[in-house]
Design an enzyme around this catalytic site. Sequence first.
Site, PDB file in Angstrom:
ATOM      1  N   GLY A 218       0.843  -1.185   0.000  1.00  0.00           N
ATOM      2  CA  GLY A 218       0.000   0.000   0.000  1.00  0.00           C
ATOM      3  C   GLY A 218       0.880   1.237   0.000  1.00  0.00           C
TER       4      GLY A 218
ATOM      5  N   GLN B 183       2.975   9.856   1.505  1.00  0.00           N
ATOM      6  CA  GLN B 183       4.279   9.190   1.478  1.00  0.00           C
ATOM      7  C   GLN B 183       5.120   9.595   0.269  1.00  0.00           C
ATOM      8  OE1 GLN B 183       2.469   5.074   2.300  1.00  0.00           O
ATOM      9  NE2 GLN B 183       4.469   5.001   3.289  1.00  0.00           N
TER      10      GLN B 183
ATOM     11  N   CYS C 117       6.436   0.044   7.584  1.00  0.00           N
ATOM     12  CA  CYS C 117       5.953   1.144   6.762  1.00  0.00           C
ATOM     13  C   CYS C 117       7.089   1.558   5.827  1.00  0.00           C
ATOM     14  CB  CYS C 117       5.566   2.315   7.657  1.00  0.00           C
ATOM     15  SG  CYS C 117       5.015   3.771   6.737  1.00  0.00           S
ATOM     16  N   LEU C 118       6.765   1.799   4.572  1.00  0.00           N
ATOM     17  CA  LEU C 118       7.794   2.213   3.606  1.00  0.00           C
ATOM     18  C   LEU C 118       8.413   3.551   3.993  1.00  0.00           C
ATOM     19  CD1 LEU C 118       6.015   1.227   0.259  1.00  0.00           C
ATOM     20  CD2 LEU C 118       7.818  -0.036   1.453  1.00  0.00           C
TER      21      LEU C 118
ATOM     22  N   HIS D  82      -3.902   0.792   7.914  1.00  0.00           N
ATOM     23  CA  HIS D  82      -2.582   1.416   7.827  1.00  0.00           C
ATOM     24  C   HIS D  82      -2.604   2.611   6.856  1.00  0.00           C
ATOM     25  CE1 HIS D  82       2.003   0.985   7.662  1.00  0.00           C
ATOM     26  NE2 HIS D  82       1.736   1.863   6.706  1.00  0.00           N
ATOM     27  N   GLU D  83      -3.155   2.389   5.652  1.00  0.00           N
ATOM     28  CA  GLU D  83      -3.137   3.453   4.633  1.00  0.00           C
ATOM     29  C   GLU D  83      -4.068   4.604   5.015  1.00  0.00           C
ATOM     30  OE1 GLU D  83      -0.712   3.368   2.734  1.00  0.00           O
ATOM     31  OE2 GLU D  83      -0.235   1.268   3.097  1.00  0.00           O
TER      32      GLU D  83
ATOM     33  N   HIS E 157      -2.507   6.896   7.527  1.00  0.00           N
ATOM     34  CA  HIS E 157      -1.525   7.821   6.947  1.00  0.00           C
ATOM     35  C   HIS E 157      -2.167   9.167   6.596  1.00  0.00           C
ATOM     36  CE1 HIS E 157       2.432   6.160   6.401  1.00  0.00           C
ATOM     37  NE2 HIS E 157       1.998   5.040   5.870  1.00  0.00           N
TER      38      HIS E 157
END
Length: 242
Positions: A64, A69, A126-127, A172-173, A176
């Site tokens: 995702g 991000q 997380c990226l 999670h997304e 953000h």
Amino acid sequence: MDLSDLVEKTLARRRRSGALRIVQAGHPALRARARTWDGQLDDDLLADLVEAMVRTMREAPGVGLAAPQVGIPLRLAVLEDPFAPEAHEAEEEDRLLERRPLALRVLLDPEYEVIGRRRVMFWEGCLSVDGWQSIIPRAERVRLRATERTADGRLLPLEEEWSGWQARIAQHETDHLAGTLCHDLGVPRSFVAAPYASRLEDLAEARRRLGLTGEIEDLAPGQVAYTVSASPTSTASKEHHR
Ligand code: ZN
């Protein structure tokens, strides 16, 4: 800066692969509240941004990616999980986590509502906090509402129930877009470099080695799911009315 200008500028800095740079924790975009979609980008620019975000997610690779991000303060996220095994080849842990493939979804203004009191604890990364993991408790089921952008560019209302790993990705997304990183929600002391997390997949073992306390102490070896008791507030109000 106008959102269109910011997107144009960001896309102009694409790498040769077409991927965008993923910003890391500390970048202000990750802590800002992203803007609600009100048609700020024309169809072509939204298509280009989505395409670049999908490419970035796949190259990372991740399951995702939210617009903040890549430095864009818009309530937009792309989700896709090609890594999940098909049910027949799922290992024990994947069955416990209900991990199954998720086809690409492109969501504007996603929101979720927690359904029930079942929670699942597992390692999550997380990226934008590259190389680190925490044990994050997540609702096992959520009702997800959004405006979905279809493959042919239409914007359609979406309301679905998601469960297991897919529900985790959705939470999670969506988080953000409110400026929340998964590690903010982690079990205290569980923040570790990714290679250690893969050696501590048994959460009972992780608890013992890392000295974790709280609900995680109730998990038996190999167990990841638990049911939260009603909140003290609601219990108190029930007593009050009795
Ligand atoms: Zn993330």
